[in-house]
Design a protein around this motif. Structure first.
Motif, PDB file in Angstrom:
ATOM      1  N   LEU A  25       0.849  -1.199   0.000  1.00  0.00           N
ATOM      2  CA  LEU A  25       0.000   0.000   0.000  1.00  0.00           C
ATOM      3  C   LEU A  25       0.879   1.241   0.000  1.00  0.00           C
ATOM      4  O   LEU A  25       1.999   1.211   0.505  1.00  0.00           O
ATOM      5  N   THR A  26       0.344   2.334  -0.523  1.00  0.00           N
ATOM      6  CA  THR A  26       1.017   3.620  -0.320  1.00  0.00           C
ATOM      7  C   THR A  26       0.740   4.055   1.128  1.00  0.00           C
ATOM      8  O   THR A  26      -0.235   3.605   1.753  1.00  0.00           O
ATOM      9  N   PRO A  27       1.564   4.947   1.672  1.00  0.00           N
ATOM     10  CA  PRO A  27       1.291   5.446   3.038  1.00  0.00           C
ATOM     11  C   PRO A  27      -0.115   6.051   3.149  1.00  0.00           C
ATOM     12  O   PRO A  27      -0.805   5.846   4.160  1.00  0.00           O
ATOM     13  N   GLU A  29      -2.804   5.202   1.475  1.00  0.00           N
ATOM     14  CA  GLU A  29      -3.785   4.106   1.516  1.00  0.00           C
ATOM     15  C   GLU A  29      -3.793   3.453   2.901  1.00  0.00           C
ATOM     16  O   GLU A  29      -4.849   3.127   3.444  1.00  0.00           O
ATOM     17  N   ARG A  30      -2.614   3.241   3.443  1.00  0.00           N
ATOM     18  CA  ARG A  30      -2.500   2.645   4.786  1.00  0.00           C
ATOM     19  C   ARG A  30      -3.281   3.482   5.818  1.00  0.00           C
ATOM     20  O   ARG A  30      -4.028   2.945   6.644  1.00  0.00           O
ATOM     21  N   TYR A  53      -9.124   0.709  -3.799  1.00  0.00           N
ATOM     22  CA  TYR A  53      -8.114   1.136  -4.773  1.00  0.00           C
ATOM     23  C   TYR A  53      -8.719   2.127  -5.761  1.00  0.00           C
ATOM     24  O   TYR A  53      -8.113   3.122  -6.127  1.00  0.00           O
TER      25      TYR A  53
ATOM     26  N   ARG B  91      -2.451  -1.222 -11.464  1.00  0.00           N
ATOM     27  CA  ARG B  91      -1.844  -1.109 -10.130  1.00  0.00           C
ATOM     28  C   ARG B  91      -0.620  -2.016 -10.082  1.00  0.00           C
ATOM     29  O   ARG B  91      -0.738  -3.234 -10.232  1.00  0.00           O
ATOM     30  N   ARG B 110       5.495   2.474  -9.224  1.00  0.00           N
ATOM     31  CA  ARG B 110       6.199   1.516  -8.366  1.00  0.00           C
ATOM     32  C   ARG B 110       5.170   0.721  -7.554  1.00  0.00           C
ATOM     33  O   ARG B 110       3.985   1.035  -7.587  1.00  0.00           O
ATOM     34  N   GLY B 112       2.402  -0.582  -5.338  1.00  0.00           N
ATOM     35  CA  GLY B 112       1.404   0.160  -4.571  1.00  0.00           C
ATOM     36  C   GLY B 112       0.900   1.392  -5.295  1.00  0.00           C
ATOM     37  O   GLY B 112      -0.022   2.055  -4.828  1.00  0.00           O
ATOM     38  N   GLU B 113       1.503   1.704  -6.453  1.00  0.00           N
ATOM     39  CA  GLU B 113       1.059   2.891  -7.198  1.00  0.00           C
ATOM     40  C   GLU B 113       0.202   2.466  -8.390  1.00  0.00           C
ATOM     41  O   GLU B 113       0.373   1.369  -8.935  1.00  0.00           O
TER      42      GLU B 113
END
Lengths: 161, 161
Positions: A25-27, A29-30, A53, B91, B110, B112-113
């Motif tokens: 996950l991106t920060p 999203e987390r 997402y 994704r 990258r 998670g993106e």
């Protein structure tokens, strides 16, 4: 009602389960993991942790994280105007899920297994003893229109100060 | 044209990359991994390996596996009758992808993106040095209607005896 501390603890656990499943996950999203207690305040028993997402007018994709034995309660996705209700495919990534679908009985899904729930069809599901990570692929999510069997349920979680 | 041995070798590599990314397939899904060379017979350079999880009239979900430096060539998804063209979100799960979208330039994704490509918009993408695993969430896939910029491309792979 959940406290802010309960929500944050659930996010932490969900993030750990996702990481164990190899899901990055991106920060942002987390930090935005949704913790849903369905208004019952018994998260361990009835609840769901959700990463959205994408949710456009046409397509939605999520990860659902379930703690051991946690249940997503029975509901259906009704038609919206001329559009049939939400169609959703659950694909288990980790753990075991017991999916119950109106007219189909119980379907046990293990990692790599999936099932597509037709529109407007009652369904509920429960994670096995190790919890579960489930990918959901669907048409647009309109959570506020979901119809739950238990009249005590409110889809939106209320978080106390 | 690809030989049956080339297809099977590509499936093997794709399955290994998916396993490294923590993605579990059923044996039937593993055996059905699509190997697309876009009719050019230069799979290492221009190609894609695809697992289709679900493709209904409304929703499609896939994993795309790319070998190091492999490119999915420029194309767009035109409207079908009254329905806008395919809308797709890429994704990245593992590796790095360089996505090029008409009017947007290069987008580096990258793990998670993600990026959502609007309908009927030219795009192409290339994996970085370690290859990539990319989840695709979209409306219905109709590969045979994709419009490629290179007139030499044929979307269906021909496999020799």
């Amino acid at each position: 009602m959940l406290s802010q501390a309960e929500v944050e603890a659930a996010r932490e656990r969900a993030a750990a389960l996702l990481a164990e499943a190899g899901i990055v996950l991106t920060p942002a999203e987390r930090d935005a993991i949704e913790v849903a207690d369905f208004g019952l305040g018994r998260l361990e028993e009835i609840g769901l942790q959700i990463v959205v997402y994408v949710n456009t007018d046409r397509v939605c994709a999520k990860e659902l994280v379930m703690f051991p034995g946690q249940t997503c309660p029975e509901h259906r996705h009704p038609a919206v105007g001329d559009e049939p209700g939400k169609e959703e495919t659950f694909r288990v990534r980790r753990g075991v899920v017991h999916l119950h679908v109106e007219g189909q009985g119980e379907i046990v899904l293990r990692p790599g297994e999936q099932f597509t729930v037709p529109p407007d069809t009652l369904h509920w599901f429960q994670a096995g003893d190790e919890g579960a990570v489930v990918s959901e692929f669907s048409t647009k999510s309109r959570d506020e229109l979901d119809v739950f069997t238990d009249p005590q349920i409110a889809r939106a979680t209320i978080v106390s100060e």
